[in-house]
Scaffold this active site. Structure first.
Site, PDB file in Angstrom:
ATOM      1  N   GLY A  87       0.805  -1.213   0.000  1.00 60.71           N
ATOM      2  CA  GLY A  87       0.000   0.000   0.000  1.00 60.71           C
ATOM      3  C   GLY A  87       0.837   1.261   0.000  1.00 60.71           C
ATOM      4  CG  ASP A 120      -3.413  -9.991  -8.158  1.00 61.15           C
ATOM      5  OD1 ASP A 120      -4.612  -9.664  -8.176  1.00 61.15           O
ATOM      6  OD2 ASP A 120      -2.991 -11.078  -8.585  1.00 61.15           O
ATOM      7  CG  LEU A 121      -1.486  -2.253  -5.032  1.00 60.98           C
ATOM      8  CD1 LEU A 121      -0.870  -1.423  -6.148  1.00 60.98           C
ATOM      9  CD2 LEU A 121      -2.435  -1.415  -4.184  1.00 60.98           C
ATOM     10  CG  ASP A 122       2.153  -2.753  -3.736  1.00 60.25           C
ATOM     11  OD1 ASP A 122       2.697  -2.263  -4.746  1.00 60.25           O
ATOM     12  OD2 ASP A 122       1.621  -2.068  -2.855  1.00 60.25           O
ATOM     13  CD  GLU A 123      -1.305  -9.659  -3.527  1.00 60.01           C
ATOM     14  OE1 GLU A 123      -1.617 -10.641  -4.235  1.00 60.01           O
ATOM     15  OE2 GLU A 123      -1.986  -9.248  -2.570  1.00 60.01           O
TER      16      GLU A 123
END
EC number: 3.5.1.10
Length: 289
Positions: free
Chosen positions: A207, A232-235
């Site tokens: 985040g 997928d955010l930051d994944e």
């Protein structure tokens, strides 16, 4: 006159593990007059049963074109062994676009290393949603394009960015603290070709405010993570990470200062690994040689 007389290639391979893969690839290159300069390999555990390899080779004074070399490799080596593979050649510099917002520490590091010759790429443009770093790009004589983004125009600006990046024949994109979430439509145009730096040791503190969250949690280590961007955010698949030890004496501003040093180093190492064809993406993991 031979169309190609000097070829240095980097061959990356992923395939089901079985005996004789290294011997088969080595024999093929030998039979085509190649000298193997470097070779690295990795086998997963037997349950997964996969084999990964990076091989750097050199052909000199040969009449064989790259197209013929690759066609022969596909027919004689790759297809029988169910290989996912590609060859990049060192005489073609990759074209790296940089996307950035307001923070200058990561882009400055990349541009300095590029100008010093440490990053063997061409940089056709810097693209930003703010104009703050236009002078920095000008100091390095790199074109700068500002596409301001808000909730109303984000989709339109992303389409404009995609168009420009494709017109510039960009090979990959580095998000050097670009503080916008890219849409699936954008990511789909550059799969496995967008590198992001996240100011946290993922998967912890994903985040937008990881340093504050780390301070609140009282962690003893902070870090940074460079990864490929997915929906997928930051994944996305992680390329490089590093950490620094901290204590209760460090305020949030101290964590930010320490973290920015780590971000610069981690992003540079990730970009170098990508440029040098040392990364194989497998699912949501990477093998980095």
């Amino acid at each position: 006159m031979h169309p190609y007389t000097d070829i240095t290639g980097r061959l990356l391979i992923c395939c089901p593990d079985r005996p004789g893969i290294v011997a088969g690839v080595s024999q093929f290159l030998f039979s085509h007059g190649a000298n193997i300069l470097d070779a690295s390999q990795h086998s997963t555990d037997p349950r997964e049963g996969l084999f990964f390899m990076r091989m750097v080779f050199h052909l000199e004074n040969t009449g064989m074109s790259r197209e013929q070399l690759e066609a022969d490799f596909r027919e004689k080596v790759a297809l029988p062994r169910q290989m996912d593979w590609h060859i990049d050649y060192t005489d073609r510099r990759k074209r790296m676009a940089i996307m950035v917002s307001k923070y200058d520490h990561c882009i400055t590091e990349l541009l300095w290393r590029w100008r010093s010759g440490e990053l063997d790429v061409d940089i056709p443009l810097v693209l930003s949603n703010h104009d703050h770093l236009q002078k920095l790009a000008a100091d390095f004589e790199i074109p700068f394009l500002c596409l301001p983004v808000n909730a109303e125009n984000k989709a339109q600006q992303e389409q404009e960015a995609i168009k420009i990046l494709q017109e510039q024949n960009v090979d990959f994109i580095v998000l050097a603290r670009y503080m916008q979430i890219l849409s699936p439509a954008f990511v789909s145009h550059f799969p496995g070709r967008i590198i992001n730096i996240h100011h946290s040791f993922l998967p912890a503190f994903a985040g937008a405010r990881p340093y504050l969250n780390a301070y609140t949690r009282g962690v003893k280590l902070i870090g940074a993570t460079a990864h490929y961007v997915t929906n997928d955010l930051d994944e996305g698949p992680i390329i490089e990470q590093d950490v620094a030890r901290v204590s209760h004496k460090h305020a949030v501003d101290d964590l930010v200062m320490l973290g920015r040093d780590i971000e610069r180093q981690v992003l540079t190492r990730a970009v170098k690994a990508h440029v040098e064809d040392r990364v194989i993406i497998h699912g949501n993991k990477t093998i980095v040689f």
